[in-house]
Design a protein around this motif. Structure first.
Motif, mmCIF file in Angstrom:
data_model
loop_
_atom_site.group_PDB
_atom_site.id
_atom_site.type_symbol
_atom_site.label_atom_id
_atom_site.label_comp_id
_atom_site.label_asym_id
_atom_site.label_seq_id
_atom_site.Cartn_x
_atom_site.Cartn_y
_atom_site.Cartn_z
ATOM 1 N N GLN A 188 0.859 -1.186 0.000
ATOM 2 C CA GLN A 188 0.000 0.000 0.000
ATOM 3 C C GLN A 188 0.896 1.237 0.000
ATOM 4 O OE1 GLN A 188 -2.806 0.624 3.270
ATOM 5 N NE2 GLN A 188 -4.423 0.898 1.762
ATOM 6 N N GLY A 189 1.009 1.859 -1.179
ATOM 7 C CA GLY A 189 2.031 2.865 -1.425
ATOM 8 C C GLY A 189 1.921 4.134 -0.624
ATOM 9 N N ASP A 190 0.961 4.993 -0.987
ATOM 10 C CA ASP A 190 0.905 6.313 -0.369
ATOM 11 C C ASP A 190 0.409 6.283 1.061
ATOM 12 O OD1 ASP A 190 0.925 8.870 -2.721
ATOM 13 O OD2 ASP A 190 1.150 6.774 -3.269
ATOM 14 N N ALA A 191 -0.035 5.126 1.523
ATOM 15 C CA ALA A 191 -0.352 4.951 2.940
ATOM 16 C C ALA A 191 0.919 4.848 3.775
ATOM 17 C CB ALA A 191 -1.203 3.704 3.144
ATOM 18 N N GLY A 192 2.059 4.729 3.103
ATOM 19 C CA GLY A 192 3.326 4.650 3.820
ATOM 20 C C GLY A 192 4.095 3.383 3.558
ATOM 21 N N LEU A 193 3.888 2.786 2.369
ATOM 22 C CA LEU A 193 4.585 1.557 1.982
ATOM 23 C C LEU A 193 4.347 0.454 3.013
ATOM 24 C CD1 LEU A 193 7.829 3.191 0.555
ATOM 25 C CD2 LEU A 193 5.983 2.114 -0.737
ATOM 26 N N ILE A 194 3.075 0.115 3.167
ATOM 27 C CA ILE A 194 2.667 -0.932 4.088
ATOM 28 C C ILE A 194 2.778 -2.278 3.384
ATOM 29 C CG2 ILE A 194 0.832 -1.757 5.606
ATOM 30 C CD1 ILE A 194 1.868 1.071 6.245
ATOM 31 N N VAL A 195 3.552 -3.199 3.958
ATOM 32 C CA VAL A 195 3.733 -4.535 3.386
ATOM 33 C C VAL A 195 2.796 -5.505 4.104
ATOM 34 C CG1 VAL A 195 5.363 -6.396 2.898
ATOM 35 C CG2 VAL A 195 6.142 -4.014 2.855
ATOM 36 N N ILE A 254 10.136 -3.882 0.336
ATOM 37 C CA ILE A 254 10.624 -4.967 -0.504
ATOM 38 C C ILE A 254 11.347 -4.334 -1.677
ATOM 39 C CG2 ILE A 254 10.012 -6.986 -1.883
ATOM 40 C CD1 ILE A 254 7.419 -7.206 -0.346
ATOM 41 N N GLY A 255 12.543 -4.838 -1.984
ATOM 42 C CA GLY A 255 13.315 -4.285 -3.090
ATOM 43 C C GLY A 255 13.619 -2.819 -2.852
ATOM 44 N N LEU A 256 13.422 -2.008 -3.884
ATOM 45 C CA LEU A 256 13.671 -0.570 -3.763
ATOM 46 C C LEU A 256 12.367 0.191 -3.572
ATOM 47 C CD1 LEU A 256 16.656 0.013 -6.200
ATOM 48 C CD2 LEU A 256 16.633 0.294 -3.722
ATOM 49 N N SER A 257 11.543 -0.346 -2.695
ATOM 50 C CA SER A 257 10.317 0.318 -2.255
ATOM 51 C C SER A 257 10.331 0.255 -0.732
ATOM 52 C CB SER A 257 9.087 -0.395 -2.835
ATOM 53 O OG SER A 257 7.958 0.422 -2.804
ATOM 54 N N ILE A 258 10.967 1.253 -0.119
ATOM 55 C CA ILE A 258 11.272 1.224 1.311
ATOM 56 C C ILE A 258 10.672 2.437 2.006
ATOM 57 C CG2 ILE A 258 13.136 1.273 3.025
ATOM 58 C CD1 ILE A 258 14.923 -0.094 0.926
ATOM 59 N N GLY A 259 10.047 2.204 3.149
ATOM 60 C CA GLY A 259 9.500 3.277 3.956
ATOM 61 C C GLY A 259 10.163 3.329 5.319
ATOM 62 N N VAL A 260 10.467 4.544 5.778
ATOM 63 C CA VAL A 260 11.035 4.767 7.111
ATOM 64 C C VAL A 260 10.017 5.592 7.886
ATOM 65 C CG1 VAL A 260 12.974 5.684 8.443
ATOM 66 C CG2 VAL A 260 13.375 4.704 6.162
ATOM 67 N N TYR A 320 20.485 -4.048 0.903
ATOM 68 C CA TYR A 320 21.558 -3.271 1.541
ATOM 69 C C TYR A 320 20.996 -2.032 2.233
ATOM 70 C CZ TYR A 320 25.495 -0.036 1.880
ATOM 71 O OH TYR A 320 26.415 0.871 2.344
ATOM 72 N N ALA A 321 20.134 -1.307 1.540
ATOM 73 C CA ALA A 321 19.558 -0.088 2.124
ATOM 74 C C ALA A 321 18.698 -0.410 3.334
ATOM 75 C CB ALA A 321 18.726 0.642 1.066
ATOM 76 N N LEU A 322 17.905 -1.477 3.243
ATOM 77 C CA LEU A 322 17.037 -1.865 4.352
ATOM 78 C C LEU A 322 17.862 -2.188 5.595
ATOM 79 C CD1 LEU A 322 13.890 -2.204 4.480
ATOM 80 C CD2 LEU A 322 14.290 -4.659 4.274
ATOM 81 N N ALA A 323 18.973 -2.907 5.398
ATOM 82 C CA ALA A 323 19.828 -3.262 6.535
ATOM 83 C C ALA A 323 20.449 -2.018 7.167
ATOM 84 C CB ALA A 323 20.917 -4.237 6.073
ATOM 85 N N ARG A 324 20.939 -1.098 6.347
ATOM 86 C CA ARG A 324 21.555 0.129 6.867
ATOM 87 C C ARG A 324 20.534 0.978 7.625
ATOM 88 N NH1 ARG A 324 24.326 3.228 7.518
ATOM 89 N NH2 ARG A 324 25.235 4.510 5.877
ATOM 90 N N LEU A 325 19.326 1.056 7.094
ATOM 91 C CA LEU A 325 18.293 1.865 7.748
ATOM 92 C C LEU A 325 17.847 1.233 9.067
ATOM 93 C CD1 LEU A 325 16.354 2.797 4.522
ATOM 94 C CD2 LEU A 325 17.450 4.442 6.062
ATOM 95 N N LYS A 326 17.842 -0.096 9.132
ATOM 96 C CA LYS A 326 17.504 -0.765 10.396
ATOM 97 C C LYS A 326 18.591 -0.520 11.439
ATOM 98 C CE LYS A 326 14.354 -4.331 8.683
ATOM 99 N NZ LYS A 326 13.231 -3.952 9.568
ATOM 100 N N GLY A 330 10.391 4.747 13.990
ATOM 101 C CA GLY A 330 9.516 3.735 14.555
ATOM 102 C C GLY A 330 9.573 2.414 13.816
ATOM 103 N N ASP A 331 9.695 2.482 12.482
ATOM 104 C CA ASP A 331 9.664 1.258 11.696
ATOM 105 C C ASP A 331 10.407 1.472 10.391
ATOM 106 O OD1 ASP A 331 8.877 -1.421 11.212
ATOM 107 O OD2 ASP A 331 7.178 -0.769 9.999
ATOM 108 N N VAL A 332 11.042 0.409 9.913
ATOM 109 C CA VAL A 332 11.671 0.387 8.591
ATOM 110 C C VAL A 332 11.132 -0.845 7.877
ATOM 111 C CG1 VAL A 332 13.818 0.214 7.296
ATOM 112 C CG2 VAL A 332 13.769 1.516 9.433
ATOM 113 N N ARG A 333 10.584 -0.654 6.682
ATOM 114 C CA ARG A 333 9.921 -1.771 6.005
ATOM 115 C C ARG A 333 10.037 -1.602 4.493
ATOM 116 N NH1 ARG A 333 5.819 1.333 8.765
ATOM 117 N NH2 ARG A 333 4.852 2.791 7.288
#
Length: 451
Positions: free
Chosen positions: A222-229, A364-370, A343-349, A359-362
């Motif tokens: 769910q994109g504009d909701a904040g990249l909810i997986v 898939i691929g190059l679709s990441i929300g912080v 790589y980006a997900l790991a660095r952001l975590k 609060g959260d980092v989530r």
């Protein structure tokens, strides 16, 4: 040090007096002059690493030479002769490529439009015509576009709807499975799946008969909701519900398609095959095009002129889209999205462990929300932090945005290199430090409105 942007400021002031404010969600006074790959250059000559990809529309990077060459060659032959009345080869070539990459072994057909919004409108028409049912289900906090049908499907922002009604009738919304901001505290993925499935069943038992539902429009992230997986268990359960009641499963891939998640389409991450795939944004690397691929029998029950546009599927956009598919495949951009994204997900975590306002980092691929919060326990959204951090990142040469009030949006072109991503992450970390130390002035909030 503040950026030197005299020409940017001059042009922004002119623009403010000319264009509709309803069409602007400003972040900073940036006037883009040109772009190459994952880099953008403004009219004052400042360079930026792009983490936004023009709202996810240029997965192949800015002005990829193969895309540019395809556009140039096509414009020398034919810019437009409407496919409503005639035929042209680039549309036929693109249709075959889309059939090849969309999930599902069934016989397929396609229709074209100018963007993701009208693709969603067309899908509503197709679903109602094919099923002889009128009710449509979408999700709270969904965003499907700005045309009336897409707007009616959307439920992410009151300003989108205020004063515009009545919208399309018989569209109903249900909760999306958010495993971070759960309906009740202490819920795990299975609990969230169970809760959200129960809401569908409750809807069917109380006010929306399942046998009257034509389609469910689902964003695989769910994109504009904040990249909810969503949990994979929920997506599978949704597919089962659609099968049980003969409801069309529509995968809305406008933001997550064309390699963004490391797959051709986001739904492929959940081992589910949809009946309909809705496309836009990155399909033609920035050229205006939308498309819907679906089971052939769904389109064979309606007739012209139910859904057509003079310039839809025009030769230039189709040529750009054909080249886009080839570039993503030949240059292994899906694989790059997976590797750089991990790589980006790991660095952001790692940064999450350091900064309490993350609060959260989530993703898939190059679709990441912080997701930035005021308090990790309450998970209250921290819009001020998001605005200040994005502005500060821009000052450091990084195009970073946020949506859903608090979620940093990390969706760079899929051509981004590891070195570029490392530089971008370092700039984000510096912006985090600046925010934590309190050196970003409140005055930037007058500029950054965000989404």
């Amino acid at each position: 040090m503040a950026l030197n942007i005299p020409k940017c400021l001059e042009l922004v002031n002119i623009d403010k007096g000319m264009t509709s404010p309803a069409a602007k969600v400003p972040y900073y006074p940036l006037v883009v002059d040109r772009g190459k790959g994952a880099t953008v250059i403004d009219v004052d000559g400042n360079h930026y690493i792009d983490l936004l990809s023009s709202a996810g529309a240029v997965n192949t990077g800015h002005c990829h030479p193969r895309i540019v060459d395809a556009i140039k060659k096509q414009t020398e032959n034919l810019i437009l002769y409407t496919p409503v009345y005639m035929y042209h080869e680039p549309l036929i070539q693109l249709s075959q490529k889309l059939f090849d990459i969309t999930p599902g072994e069934y016989r397929k057909r396609v229709f074209y439009g100018l963007c993701g919004s009208d693709a969603n409108d067309g899908t509503i028409k197709m679903a109602r015509t094919a099923t002889k049912r009128k009710k449509i289900i979408s999700f709270y906090r969904a965003y499907h576009g700005s045309t009336y049908g897409a707007l009616s499907l959307s439920a992410v922002s009151l300003p989108m709807h205020r004063g515009l009604g009545p919208l399309l009738p018989e569209i109903h919304h249900i909760p999306y499975p958010d495993v971070y901001r759960t309906p009740y505290s202490g819920m795990d993925e299975d609990d969230v799946t169970k809760y959200c499935v129960e809401r569908i069943n409750e809807l069917f038992k109380t006010c929306v008969p399942a046998e009257e539902v034509a389609a469910i429009f689902f964003e695989p992230i769910q994109g504009d909701a904040g990249l909810i997986v969503p949990p994979k268990s929920y997506v599978k359960a949704l597919r089962q519900i659609c099968d049980t009641y003969n409801i069309l499963f529509v995968s809305e891939e406008v933001q997550q398609g064309f390699g963004r998640t490391g797959k051709w389409f986001g739904i492929e991450n959940f081992d589910v095959v949809p009946d309909v795939v809705v496309m836009g944004k990155a399909i033609a690397s920035g050229m205006p095009l939308g498309a819907v691929v679906a089971k052939a029998e769904l389109m064979e029950q309606w007739e012209a002129p139910a859904h057509l546009f003079t310039a839809a599927g025009n030769p230039v956009c189709c040529a750009a889209a054909c080249a886009t598919v080839d570039v993503i495949r030949d240059e292994k951009l899906r694989e790059n999205a997976t590797a750089i994204g991990a790589y980006a997900l790991a660095r952001l975590k790692e940064m999450q462990n350091r900064f309490e306002f993350i609060g959260d980092v989530r993703g898939i691929g190059l679709s990441i929300g912080v997701d930035l919060v005021k308090d990790r326990e309450t998970k209250e959204r921290n819009t001020e932090a998001a605005a200040k951090i994005c502005y500060q990142a821009w000052q450091k040469g990084l195009l970073l945005s946020f949506f859903s009030g608090s979620v940093l949006r990390i969706q760079p072109p899929l051509v981004i290199s590891k070195d570029q991503m490392e530089s971008a992450l370092s700039k984000i970390e510096e912006a985090f430090e600046d925010y934590e130390s309190g050196i970003i002035p409140d005055s930037v909030l007058e500029t950054v409105k965000g989404w």
